[in-house]
Design a protein around this motif. Structure first.
Motif, PDB file in Angstrom:
ATOM      1  N   MET A 282       0.826  -1.199   0.000  1.00 39.93           N
ATOM      2  CA  MET A 282       0.000   0.000   0.000  1.00 39.93           C
ATOM      3  C   MET A 282       0.864   1.254   0.000  1.00 39.93           C
ATOM      4  O   MET A 282       0.501   2.275  -0.534  1.00 39.93           O
ATOM      5  N   ALA A 283       2.013   1.168   0.659  1.00 41.54           N
ATOM      6  CA  ALA A 283       2.892   2.323   0.729  1.00 41.54           C
ATOM      7  C   ALA A 283       4.170   2.053  -0.050  1.00 41.54           C
ATOM      8  O   ALA A 283       5.260   2.338   0.379  1.00 41.54           O
ATOM      9  N   LYS A 284       3.994   1.483  -1.248  1.00 39.30           N
ATOM     10  CA  LYS A 284       5.145   1.013  -2.005  1.00 39.30           C
ATOM     11  C   LYS A 284       6.045   2.148  -2.464  1.00 39.30           C
ATOM     12  O   LYS A 284       7.227   1.933  -2.743  1.00 39.30           O
ATOM     13  N   ASP A 285       5.516   3.361  -2.599  1.00 33.46           N
ATOM     14  CA  ASP A 285       6.319   4.478  -3.081  1.00 33.46           C
ATOM     15  C   ASP A 285       6.981   5.255  -1.950  1.00 33.46           C
ATOM     16  O   ASP A 285       7.679   6.226  -2.194  1.00 33.46           O
ATOM     17  N   ILE A 286       6.732   4.868  -0.717  1.00 37.98           N
ATOM     18  CA  ILE A 286       7.358   5.526   0.415  1.00 37.98           C
ATOM     19  C   ILE A 286       8.564   4.715   0.838  1.00 37.98           C
ATOM     20  O   ILE A 286       8.462   3.521   1.098  1.00 37.98           O
ATOM     21  N   GLU A 287       9.702   5.354   0.896  1.00 38.16           N
ATOM     22  CA  GLU A 287      10.914   4.676   1.320  1.00 38.16           C
ATOM     23  C   GLU A 287      11.575   5.484   2.428  1.00 38.16           C
ATOM     24  O   GLU A 287      11.655   6.705   2.357  1.00 38.16           O
ATOM     25  N   LEU A 288      12.049   4.772   3.430  1.00 37.86           N
ATOM     26  CA  LEU A 288      12.784   5.397   4.507  1.00 37.86           C
ATOM     27  C   LEU A 288      14.271   5.278   4.228  1.00 37.86           C
ATOM     28  O   LEU A 288      14.732   4.242   3.740  1.00 37.86           O
ATOM     29  N   SER A 289      15.004   6.327   4.531  1.00 35.22           N
ATOM     30  CA  SER A 289      16.449   6.261   4.357  1.00 35.22           C
ATOM     31  C   SER A 289      17.034   5.271   5.354  1.00 35.22           C
ATOM     32  O   SER A 289      16.421   4.933   6.370  1.00 35.22           O
ATOM     33  N   GLU A 290      18.220   4.792   5.064  1.00 28.72           N
ATOM     34  CA  GLU A 290      18.858   3.811   5.937  1.00 28.72           C
ATOM     35  C   GLU A 290      19.106   4.381   7.325  1.00 28.72           C
ATOM     36  O   GLU A 290      18.916   3.702   8.337  1.00 28.72           O
ATOM     37  N   SER A 291      19.487   5.642   7.367  1.00 21.75           N
ATOM     38  CA  SER A 291      19.764   6.270   8.665  1.00 21.75           C
ATOM     39  C   SER A 291      18.478   6.432   9.483  1.00 21.75           C
ATOM     40  O   SER A 291      18.469   6.210  10.693  1.00 21.75           O
ATOM     41  N   GLU A 292      17.355   6.794   8.808  1.00 22.22           N
ATOM     42  CA  GLU A 292      16.088   6.947   9.521  1.00 22.22           C
ATOM     43  C   GLU A 292      15.581   5.602  10.010  1.00 22.22           C
ATOM     44  O   GLU A 292      15.055   5.491  11.125  1.00 22.22           O
TER      45      GLU A 292
END
Length: 305
Positions: free
Chosen positions: A1-11
């Motif tokens: 559902m949130a396939k276009d949301i990516e978190l950075s590695e640091s976050e």
């Protein structure tokens, strides 16, 4: 559902490390459910639910239809969910086949209809010929996790708030009376199932069972969107105030032992009891306000005549 949301590695590392140290970004404890805000619209069955930044709107409606052939003495209950870009830029317009959206619809449908929360036999008008078809349209307005829990609260509150038109049956003829002619009739609600979703994290990245006695696995209630993106497992339990487990849904992820499941149900009950009392009180207050308004209109009409 949130396939276009990516978190950075640091976050991602920051959120997981905070969880290891028993902290969540919004300041809640692991077992704390977000405050639920419920608002009613002008029409019966029009309900909005807010949980933090997550917003869901539900509209209950009904019409006369033909029952299923294999269930001639029961009415119909249908749930329709819609996620549009207004809920977040990650949602594709017109995509009604997303896995999470389908899962949400199925869980709520099981919680309401298959558990007997809605008296579908009371929706029968003429056996095998006419019945009421009740429809719940759920619209996701803003996404920050917890769509299943918020949707279940919205649907159940909407069903309890909704009233269908009164009818008169003469053989095969059905007369539907308008609201200003006869008082509408509430639906038969036998119990109030509420969903509570648990998210599990396994920072050590092992395939061992989730056990409450170990320190390696982390479980939280009512995850936000960022927490949902990082979780390794999810469990949704549905209970009512009578301590009846209506449904248990575990869509993949890490395996879980029975002890952990029992602990989750025990934690969920305290939340469900509080939300159920809140819903009943809000319905009571809304009924008083509507009756007060109706009495004022009646007295004004009497003076004019």
């Amino acid at each position: 559902m949130a396939k276009d949301i990516e978190l950075s590695e640091s976050e991602s590392k920051f959120i997981l490390e905070a969880l290891r140290q028993n902290y969540r970004l919004d300041g809640r404890s692991f077992d704390q459910f977000r405050d639920v805000k419920i608002k009613f619209g002008k029409e019966y069955g029009d309900v909005s639910v807010e949980m933090g930044n997550t917003k869901v709107h539900c509209r209950i409606s009904c019409q006369i239809a033909q029952p299923y052939e294999d269930r001639p003495f029961e009415g119909l209950f249908v749930i329709s969910t819609e996620i549009s870009p207004i809920a977040g830029s990650q949602f594709e317009n017109g995509n009604i086949t997303g896995e999470d959206e389908v899962l949400c619809s199925r869980i709520i449908e099981k919680s309401v209809r298959r558990s007997g929360a809605l008296d579908v036999e009371g929706l029968c008008i003429v056996a095998g010929s006419k019945c009421w078809a009740v429809r719940a349209d759920v619209h996701f307005l803003d996404c920050d996790g917890g769509f299943i829990d918020a949707s279940c609260i919205a649907v159940m509150t909407g069903l309890m708030h909704f009233k269908k038109p009164d009818i008169t049956v003469h053989g095969e003829q059905i007369i539907v009376h308008p609201v200003n002619e006869r008082e509408p009739v509430p639906l038969g609600i036998l119990h109030i199932p509420i969903c509570v979703t648990f998210s599990f994290f396994n920072p050590q990245d092992t395939e061992e069972n989730i056990k409450g006695a170990t320190n390696s696995e982390i479980s939280i209630i009512d995850a936000t969107l960022k927490e949902e993106l990082l979780r390794d497992g999810v469990l949704t339990v549905t209970l009512n105030k009578n301590r009846e487990v209506v449904q248990v849904s575990k869509a993949g992820g890490l395996p879980m032992d029975a002890l952990m499941l029992m602990k989750c149900c025990h934690k969920a009950y305290a939340i469900i009891e509080k939300i159920t009392d809140q819903i009943l009180q809000l319905l009571k207050d809304d009924s008083k306000e509507r009756n007060k308004y109706a009495a004022m209109l009646t007295s004004e009409n009497a003076r004019e005549s």
